[in-house]
Design an enzyme around this catalytic site. Structure first.
Site, short mmCIF file in Angstrom:
data_model
loop_
_atom_site.label_atom_id
_atom_site.label_comp_id
_atom_site.label_asym_id
_atom_site.label_seq_id
_atom_site.Cartn_x
_atom_site.Cartn_y
_atom_site.Cartn_z
N CYS A 107 0.88 -1.13 -0.10
CA CYS A 107 0.00 0.05 0.05
C CYS A 107 1.05 1.23 -0.10
O CYS A 107 1.52 1.64 -0.97
CB CYS A 107 -1.12 0.02 1.12
SG CYS A 107 -2.21 1.10 0.92
N HIS A 197 -3.75 -4.80 0.84
CA HIS A 197 -3.24 -5.08 1.97
C HIS A 197 -3.27 -6.51 1.77
O HIS A 197 -4.41 -7.16 1.86
CB HIS A 197 -3.80 -4.32 2.94
CG HIS A 197 -3.78 -3.02 3.20
ND1 HIS A 197 -2.43 -2.51 3.96
CD2 HIS A 197 -4.27 -1.98 2.71
CE1 HIS A 197 -2.71 -1.22 3.93
NE2 HIS A 197 -3.80 -0.88 3.08
N GLU A 199 -1.78 -8.12 4.58
CA GLU A 199 -1.46 -8.47 6.04
C GLU A 199 -2.77 -8.10 6.91
O GLU A 199 -2.81 -8.67 7.89
CB GLU A 199 -0.51 -7.45 6.57
CG GLU A 199 -0.84 -5.98 6.73
CD GLU A 199 -1.16 -5.04 5.66
OE1 GLU A 199 -1.46 -4.03 5.80
OE2 GLU A 199 -1.22 -5.75 4.49
#
Length: 268
Positions: A107, A197, A199
């Site tokens: 990001c 993202h 994560e």
């Protein structure tokens, strides 16, 4: 003696295959990506410049480099960087590509990777992209050592207001979407950036939403629906991106099949 201790310290980092991780914002930590990388055999050394940690001058001794997201603008304003440490971080991203250190930038991290190599990051004219979404893998991704096993339209989690409007010269576009065309890319042969993202778990996403709930409601978003959508895609996201993270770790460890120095795709 000091120089000798420094050399031994660097050698120890190499022996345990340590990835340097830059956490740009306390709201975007490694979360499950950290678990995936450590399960795959990498040690993680996390620096938090937002809390005062100093960045190193180079990446010597590190097997990999990971740069996380954050609320800051990559491009800054009126000549002032989005965060005081961004110029040095961009320098590290250039050194990572030059020295072929396996790099994963997520990001904001991906935006900084692009900007560090001459790309352009701006406030998106398409508006923010938030929630569980799909991106489309490009055909060229079939020959990429990390992306070859990613399905054609993987689930991803989005939360960004800015976007990469121009990739660096020579970068390889790996995934796109209609409104935000630069969703994933590679610079050189070992540095990957994503706009989305991998994560992010439900708790992280819900925290982002809660921090902006009033604004989102005013703009016509449905915060609870967004959170539910992210929760519904968690298994699918894990199914795709945990193996992706493992391949990245294996590349850093030198154990990724078919990813020797000569076999990795090189930019023409």
């Amino acid at each position: 003696m000091a120089a000798e201790r420094s050399r031994k310290s660097r050698a120890n980092l190499v022996s345990v295959a340590t990835a340097l991780v830059i956490e740009n914002d306390p709201t975007d930590d490694l979360r499950r990506l950290g678990d995936w990388l450590t399960e795959a055999g990498l040690e993680l050394s996390v620096l938090r410049p937002h809390a005062g940690d100093a960045l190193p001058d180079d990446l010597e001794g590190y097997a990999a480099f990971v740069v996380m997201g954050g609320e800051q603008d990559a491009f800054g304003k009126d000549g002032v960087p989005g965060a005081p440490w961004f110029p040095k971080l961009e320098s590290l991203l250039r050194k990572a590509v030059k020295n072929r250190v396996p790099t994963l930038a997520i990001c904001l991290g991906g935006q900084l990777l692009a900007q560090a190599h001459g790309g352009t990051v701006e406030r998106s004219t398409s508006g923010p992209e938030i929630g569980a979404r799909l991106v489309a893998r490009r055909d060229v991704a079939e020959s990429d050592p990390l992306w070859w096993a990613v399905p054609f339209a993987p689930d991803v989690i989005q939360y960004h207001f800015d976007e990469i409007t121009e990739l660096p010269l020579g970068a390889t576009l790996l995934a796109a979407s209609p409104r935000y065309p630069h969703q994933a890319f590679r610079v050189g042969d070992r540095a990957w950036g994503t706009q989305f993202h991998i994560e992010c778990d439900v708790d992280m996403f819900a925290n982002w939403v809660e921090n902006n709930r009033d604004w989102m409601t005013e703009q016509g978003w449905q915060p609870d629906g967004l959170i539910a959508g992210v929760e519904a895609t968690q298994d699918d996201v894990t199914e795709v991106w945990q193996p992706f993270a493992r391949r990245f770790a294996e590349l850093a460890l030198g154990t990724l099949p078919g990813a020797g120095r000569r076999e990795l795709p090189l930019l023409s």
